[in-house]
Scaffold this motif. Structure first.
Motif, PDB file in Angstrom:
ATOM      1  N   SER A 261      29.191  65.856   2.672  1.00  0.00           N
ATOM      2  CA  SER A 261      29.652  64.465   2.021  1.00  0.00           C
ATOM      3  C   SER A 261      29.880  64.507   0.378  1.00  0.00           C
ATOM      4  O   SER A 261      29.882  63.604  -0.181  1.00  0.00           O
ATOM      5  CB  SER A 261      28.632  63.549   2.628  1.00  0.00           C
ATOM      6  OG  SER A 261      28.309  63.555   3.683  1.00  0.00           O
TER       7      SER A 261
ATOM      8  N   THR B 240      35.554  48.810  -3.678  1.00  0.00           N
ATOM      9  CA  THR B 240      34.748  49.463  -3.216  1.00  0.00           C
ATOM     10  C   THR B 240      35.643  48.689  -1.682  1.00  0.00           C
ATOM     11  O   THR B 240      34.954  49.198  -0.714  1.00  0.00           O
ATOM     12  CB  THR B 240      33.850  48.166  -2.961  1.00  0.00           C
ATOM     13  OG1 THR B 240      33.572  47.230  -3.215  1.00  0.00           O
ATOM     14  CG2 THR B 240      32.868  49.461  -3.729  1.00  0.00           C
TER      15      THR B 240
ATOM     16  N   HIS C  58      24.664  58.611   1.262  1.00  0.00           N
ATOM     17  CA  HIS C  58      24.678  58.423   2.130  1.00  0.00           C
ATOM     18  C   HIS C  58      25.873  58.562   2.456  1.00  0.00           C
ATOM     19  O   HIS C  58      27.147  58.835   2.026  1.00  0.00           O
ATOM     20  CB  HIS C  58      24.909  57.204   1.923  1.00  0.00           C
ATOM     21  CG  HIS C  58      23.430  56.247   1.099  1.00  0.00           C
ATOM     22  ND1 HIS C  58      21.781  56.797   2.087  1.00  0.00           N
ATOM     23  CD2 HIS C  58      22.839  55.779  -0.130  1.00  0.00           C
ATOM     24  CE1 HIS C  58      20.975  56.457   0.728  1.00  0.00           C
ATOM     25  NE2 HIS C  58      21.723  55.762   0.281  1.00  0.00           N
ATOM     26  N   ASP C  59      26.025  59.744   3.396  1.00  0.00           N
ATOM     27  CA  ASP C  59      26.897  60.317   4.659  1.00  0.00           C
ATOM     28  C   ASP C  59      28.573  58.810   4.458  1.00  0.00           C
ATOM     29  O   ASP C  59      28.944  59.116   4.909  1.00  0.00           O
ATOM     30  CB  ASP C  59      26.351  60.533   5.952  1.00  0.00           C
ATOM     31  CG  ASP C  59      25.937  61.750   5.522  1.00  0.00           C
ATOM     32  OD1 ASP C  59      26.046  62.419   4.160  1.00  0.00           O
ATOM     33  OD2 ASP C  59      24.716  62.607   6.442  1.00  0.00           O
ATOM     34  N   LYS C  60      27.488  57.219   4.900  1.00  0.00           N
ATOM     35  CA  LYS C  60      28.134  56.547   4.892  1.00  0.00           C
ATOM     36  C   LYS C  60      29.358  55.896   4.064  1.00  0.00           C
ATOM     37  O   LYS C  60      30.333  55.778   3.854  1.00  0.00           O
ATOM     38  CB  LYS C  60      27.738  55.157   5.624  1.00  0.00           C
ATOM     39  CG  LYS C  60      27.248  55.240   4.361  1.00  0.00           C
ATOM     40  CD  LYS C  60      26.185  53.583   4.708  1.00  0.00           C
ATOM     41  CE  LYS C  60      25.144  53.159   2.945  1.00  0.00           C
ATOM     42  NZ  LYS C  60      26.100  52.693   2.203  1.00  0.00           N
ATOM     43  N   ASP C  61      29.033  56.467   2.599  1.00  0.00           N
ATOM     44  CA  ASP C  61      29.812  56.377   1.494  1.00  0.00           C
ATOM     45  C   ASP C  61      31.292  57.420   1.216  1.00  0.00           C
ATOM     46  O   ASP C  61      32.035  57.911   0.822  1.00  0.00           O
ATOM     47  CB  ASP C  61      29.057  56.465   0.439  1.00  0.00           C
ATOM     48  CG  ASP C  61      28.544  54.810   0.675  1.00  0.00           C
ATOM     49  OD1 ASP C  61      28.918  54.028   0.742  1.00  0.00           O
ATOM     50  OD2 ASP C  61      27.243  54.832   0.041  1.00  0.00           O
ATOM     51  N   TYR C  62      31.172  58.765   1.816  1.00  0.00           N
ATOM     52  CA  TYR C  62      32.279  59.874   2.172  1.00  0.00           C
ATOM     53  C   TYR C  62      33.332  59.360   2.054  1.00  0.00           C
ATOM     54  O   TYR C  62      34.346  60.116   1.505  1.00  0.00           O
ATOM     55  CB  TYR C  62      32.040  61.359   2.631  1.00  0.00           C
ATOM     56  CG  TYR C  62      32.643  62.557   3.256  1.00  0.00           C
ATOM     57  CD1 TYR C  62      31.967  62.743   1.731  1.00  0.00           C
ATOM     58  CD2 TYR C  62      33.311  62.716   3.902  1.00  0.00           C
ATOM     59  CE1 TYR C  62      33.309  64.001   1.995  1.00  0.00           C
ATOM     60  CE2 TYR C  62      34.205  63.693   3.886  1.00  0.00           C
ATOM     61  CZ  TYR C  62      34.166  64.219   2.627  1.00  0.00           C
ATOM     62  OH  TYR C  62      35.116  64.971   2.847  1.00  0.00           O
ATOM     63  N   SER C  63      33.304  58.602   4.018  1.00  0.00           N
ATOM     64  CA  SER C  63      35.077  58.120   3.967  1.00  0.00           C
ATOM     65  C   SER C  63      35.243  57.442   2.175  1.00  0.00           C
ATOM     66  O   SER C  63      36.743  57.243   1.949  1.00  0.00           O
ATOM     67  CB  SER C  63      35.330  57.447   4.579  1.00  0.00           C
ATOM     68  OG  SER C  63      34.449  56.101   4.629  1.00  0.00           O
TER      69      SER C  63
END
Length: 102
Positions: free
Chosen positions: A63, A101, A26-31
């Motif tokens: 990502s 995390t 998911h793109d949100k996890d790239y950071s």
């Protein structure tokens, strides 16, 4: 958590160089990948296997991160005594790396 919970990998090799991509589901996890999957941590994770330099490339549009590992395959496909001469298991091993995390 294990890296495999938020990403998958693809690998490649040429001679004694391995290439491992780490792609966020998911793109949100790239950071989180950027923060936790550093060259230093990857080098430590592969300390018994990779004897050369590791370079990280960032691919924000997909990502993903791409790692190039030098002197990583025991001399390469035709020289290595390793069971997995092509380095395909290196991606699986990287997915087993623990990340924070928070």
């Amino acid at each position: 958590m294990k890296l495999r919970e938020i990403a998958h990998s693809r690998t490649g090799d040429k001679g004694n160089i391995a290439n491992i991509s780490v792609v966020a589901y998911h793109d949100k996890d790239y950071s989180l990948l950027l923060k936790e999957v550093t060259v230093e941590k990857v080098k430590k994770h592969f300390s018994e296997v990779v004897k050369g330099e590791i370079i990280r490339y960032e691919l924000p549009n997909i990502s993903a991160l791409n790692f190039v590992l030098y002197d990583a395959l025991g001399g390469g496909v035709t020289r290595s005594l390793a069971l997995d001469k092509h380095g395909k298991s290196l991606g699986g091993h990287l997915m087993d790396m623990s990340i924070k995390t928070k």
